[in-house]
Design a protein around this motif. Structure first.
Motif: not given
Lengths: 512, 379
Positions: B284-288
């Motif tokens: 969740t830190r790099y994709r939606l």
């Protein structure tokens, strides 16, 4: 039998985690792999699934507590006979405790770990050594010296008879003052620290070379710091071991020279922390919020219009509706009426409910309104939306809004609820603020900010020729930001005026 | 190829940046649409009977259940780490079932689905992730090499092994697994150059799951990955990696070509890692979340189920039976994993060399003395 589940290391080499929330309560029946709680570690927020089936008898820590890895967090009664070994969990992280002895967990179970994974029962506590070994020095650690276990390595040529040319890897026997290093690197880490200590004590070869060195000695991070701050390393005398220039040397050089020439780009702030300054890593919801805001602000040219309206009649209508049976037990909030007014105005101006498709060079006018509500949650801003809000009755809309905000505040908004929004309301009024200039939710073309409703002096019932009287009325300010690529000033103005018209005279809705 | 034609190549669209349907990809081989509709392709086809189709579904469901259980066990402290295959089941089952008995697969550390098709006991994979051993299966007997954690290194092993098969005159092929991130590694490129030069019987099977941990593909490649094969001098094909039938058809054809001496093929299975890179990662830190939602609509298992049910090839009793079997498998994996005994600390000395070297023997003696210097039951 009562079983305890200890907080595991869910990443690699984590030491603690914060319990964000419990998903079960005492007395609940749980199944294997049912989520028990949500834990946030330095790496991720994850749900911990139950290793046992049974009944929860105790939650050993509150939500919000930071718990060390290896600490029991929950007790579950598996209902099994304590004398029969359990089919699962045997030898696992769950310690077995006799009934009534919660917290009095016995040593044992799988605590000795292979490569540093797995729970530790305590933080920074070491296994006791046996009484003084027969040899004066402890056995060298494996890998410390390839030769020492077999034939002794001959002294290197040129070395003094009494002095080892290499500083010993272990200057002293490992003792309790040396901080043990987690994660399997126990010995290696300790060696590295001892090695560093030994290096500091012994003059390094680099220092002996003195002025012949080709460039100033500094670690890469210090070099970068110097470059960012515009400090010439060659002009500094290093205070570190062997003349190595340290971070402190660079920082001292900067403070001695208060106005350094802006060698680095002026936009780069000096990474020297001032008193009280905190640096917060940008990640998670904050990171996505930032990315979405930047994308929106710099792709969709926004304009914002304001309208201050007398909403006294809407507030009276609200009081009347709240007493009707279909609204019994429902929250009839001012936001509900703003949402309804917006939906009615969208029906008159469908173009407001649209998206800009850059790739296709088309404007997408949506067939339904997925009404987004910006919600402040403990974990940041989220914008869940009510799907096809235009089809809902006022009571249905009240339910949908209540559920949406409750879910969001609990941090349990499903990803599907956050996608596909077509227009958004942000209720800044709940914070007592009059209005704002909202930024569009990416992909949408309009957002309505709803300010606080205040009792204000207002010229009431003035006709065309004036003659109104100043009365205390319930007044609020609406602000509409819209994507000027799609919505011209005329359309935006008419839309906002329609929303205002419904709120100032709810009877107008009949005409829409 | 002229320079202008190179510059007109478009990078893959960012997954999830579009409406929730498959991006328009004319080169994507697909035999089963996300909606479960059977379509034909001019070059690739499969001819499977009903039982074989049901078996593929069973494979997909069982390996996903295994994966879910393993992820849970890691969260319970029973595994050190787990690399989830969630979302990549079709790519792995399709590729694994394309192998002939004499073929050999060289996996990364995520090919649990391929391990399954080679008859590797899941517990032998679990022991690796529990840190009990380095993988408990027999690579020769199963035709499934040990997991390789070093990114891309197994492609060199695979090419070398394939060149060995070539010299033995064996009618067998090698399937090398790697991810989109590994295509940026030197080893993978070297392996492809060697394989091309020697026409080695190896198929390079890239599961493009869109992320090299957190780095999206478009940062790594200016062209779709399968087109890189042209630069090495062998064919490249992109297949819908969430379509088990298409993966099976394409991989079978590539392996057959390799066995016939036609040299290597690059297969890009276009898929999506629905879970984290490993249990130590937080995607969740790099994709939606919206991206994941869109890929869920292309789920590799749902389309097979839809096809089986709609065409009357399987009924609810079959699906229920597979679910029950999956639960049994999960229970067996759970029980077997938590009951695994810890190996002795000196086991590492036994497996470094076939014959112990004197320095290692000395180290072992030291290590044993060191271990013995602690009091019993100390920790």
């Amino acid at each position: 039998m009562l079983r305890q589940f200890k907080l595991p290391d869910v990443g690699e080499g984590l030491t603690e985690g914060e319990i964000l929330q419990w998903l079960v309560a005492v007395g609940d029946t749980v199944t294997v792999n049912q989520p028990l709680c949500e834990v946030e570690t330095a790496k991720a927020a994850v749900e911990l699934p139950s290793p046992y089936a049974g009944t929860v008898t105790a939650l050993l820590h509150e939500a919000g507590d930071t718990v060390d890895v290896g600490t029991p967090i929950i007790t579950i009664d598996t209902g099994e006979d304590a004398t029969t070994p359990a089919p699962d969990g045997a030898g696992g992280t769950g310690g077995e405790v006799a009934a009534g002895l919660i917290g009095g967990e016995a040593p044992g179970g799988r605590t000795a770990v292979l490569v540093g994974y797995g729970p530790r029962t305590t933080e920074a506590r070491r296994r006791p050594r046996r009484a003084a070994p027969a040899s004066p020095a402890p056995a060298p650690l494996p890998g410390a010296d390839y030769g020492s276990g077999g034939t002794p390595r001959p002294p290197l040529p040129g070395a003094d008879a009494g002095g080892d040319p290499h500083p010993p890897l272990l200057a002293t026997a490992p003792d309790a003052t040396v901080k043990p290093v987690r994660h399997g690197g126990l010995e290696v880490g300790r060696q590295a620290e001892a090695h560093a200590a030994a290096e500091e004590a012994a003059p390094s070869r680099a220092a002996e070379r003195g002025h012949r060195r080709p460039r100033p000695l500094a670690k890469p991070l210090v070099r970068k710091l110097a470059r960012d701050l515009g400090v010439d390393l060659a002009a500094l005398a290093g205070s570190g071991a062997g003349g190595v220039i340290t971070r402190a040397d660079v920082e001292t050089a900067v403070s001695a020279e208060p106005a350094p020439a802006p060698v680095a780009p002026a936009a780069v702030p000096a990474p020297v922390a001032t008193a009280g300054e905190r640096r917060i890593p940008v990640r998670g919801v904050r990171k996505h919020t930032a990315a979405a805001m930047v994308a929106s602000a710099f792709t969709a040219p926004h304009v914002t219009e304001f309208l201050t309206v007398d909403v006294t009649r809407t507030m009276k209508l609200r009081d009347r509706l709240a007493t009707r049976p279909e609204f019994a037990g429902r929250k009839v909030s001012p936001l509900l009426f703003v949402a309804k007014a917006l939906l009615l105005a969208v029906r008159r101006h469908p173009m407001v409910n649209s998206s800009w498709d850059e790739a296709a060079q088309e404007i997408v006018v949506h067939g339904q309104v997925n009404l987004g509500i910006a919600a402040a949650t403990p974990r940041g801003l989220v914008v869940p939306n009510v799907k096809d809000a235009g089809r809902l009755s006022l009571a249905g809309l009240a339910d949908a809004l209540a559920e949406l905000t409750e879910t969001a505040r609990a941090g349990r908004t499903a990803p599907a609820d956050m996608t596909g929004g077509t227009i958004t309301i942000t209720n800044v009024g709940v914070f007592g603020v009059d209005t704002g200039t909202p930024i569009l939710n990416p992909g949408e073309s309009a957002i309505l900010a709803f300010g606080a409703v205040r009792e204000m002096p207002w010229v009431h019932r003035g006709g065309k020729g004036g003659g109104g009287k100043v009365r205390p009325r319930q007044v609020t300010t609406l602000a509409l930001s819209f994507d000027h690529r799609i919505i011209d000033g005329e359309l935006g103005s008419r839309f906002l005026a329609d929303v205002g018209a419904v709120l100032s005279d709810p009877g107008t809705a009949l005409a829409f | 190829m002229s320079l202008s034609s190179v510059t007109t190549e478009v990078v893959d669209p960012v997954p999830g940046a579009q409406a929730p349907h498959l991006p328009q990809q004319p080169d994507l081989v697909q035999l089963l649409t996300p909606e479960g509709e059977r379509v034909e392709h001019p070059e690739y086809s499969v001819d499977l009977d009903d039982q074989q189709l049901r078996d593929l579904y069973r494979d997909l469901v069982l390996v996903r259940r295994w994966d879910v259980e393993a992820t849970a066990l890691q969260r319970q402290g029973e595994l050190g780490i787990w690399a989830s295959l969630l979302g990549q089941e079709a790519a792995q089952i399709g590729a694994g079932r394309a192998l002939a008995p004499g073929d050999t697969a060289f996996p990364t550390y995520r090919e649990h689905g391929v391990a399954w098709t080679r008859g590797v006991d899941p517990l032998h994979v679990m022991s690796l992730f529990r840190g009990v051993d380095n993988g408990g299966w027999d690579p020769v007997a199963t035709g499934f090499n040990l997991y390789t954690v070093v990114i891309g290194a197994q492609c060199l092993h695979a090419t070398g092994y394939a060149m060995g098969l070539q010299r033995d005159g064996a009618e067998a092929a090698v399937l090398a697994f790697f991810g989109d991130g590994a295509t940026s590694q030197g080893e993978v490129n070297e392996a492809m150059i060697w394989a091309a030069s020697f026409s080695a019987p190896v198929v390079f099977f890239c599961q493009n799951n869109q992320y090299a941990i957190s780095v999206p593909l478009e940062r790594q490649s200016r062209v779709p990955l399968y087109r890189r094969a042209a630069g090495f001098g062998f064919p490249g094909v992109r297949v819908d990696g969430n379509d088990v039938l298409a993966v099976l058809a394409v991989t079978k054809a590539a392996l057959a070509a390799a066995r016939e001496g036609q040299g290597p093929t690059f297969v890009e299975a276009f898929t999506y890692r629905m879970g984290a890179h490993t249990t130590s990662d937080d995607p969740t830190r790099y994709r939606l979340a919206s991206e994941l939602e869109e890929w869920k609509l292309r789920d590799p298992i749902a389309r097979v189920k839809a096809y089986l049910a709609r065409s009357g090839r399987a009924g609810s009793d079959f699906f229920a039976a597979v679910e029950a079997e999956a639960d049994e498998l999960a229970a067996r994996i759970r029980r077997g994993t938590v009951e695994m005994p810890d190996p002795p600390g000196t086991a590492m000395f036994d497996q470094a060399y076939a014959e112990q070297t004197p320095p290692l023997a000395a180290q072992q003696a030291q290590f044993e003395a060191y271990q013995a210097s602690f009091e019993e039951g100390g920790e």
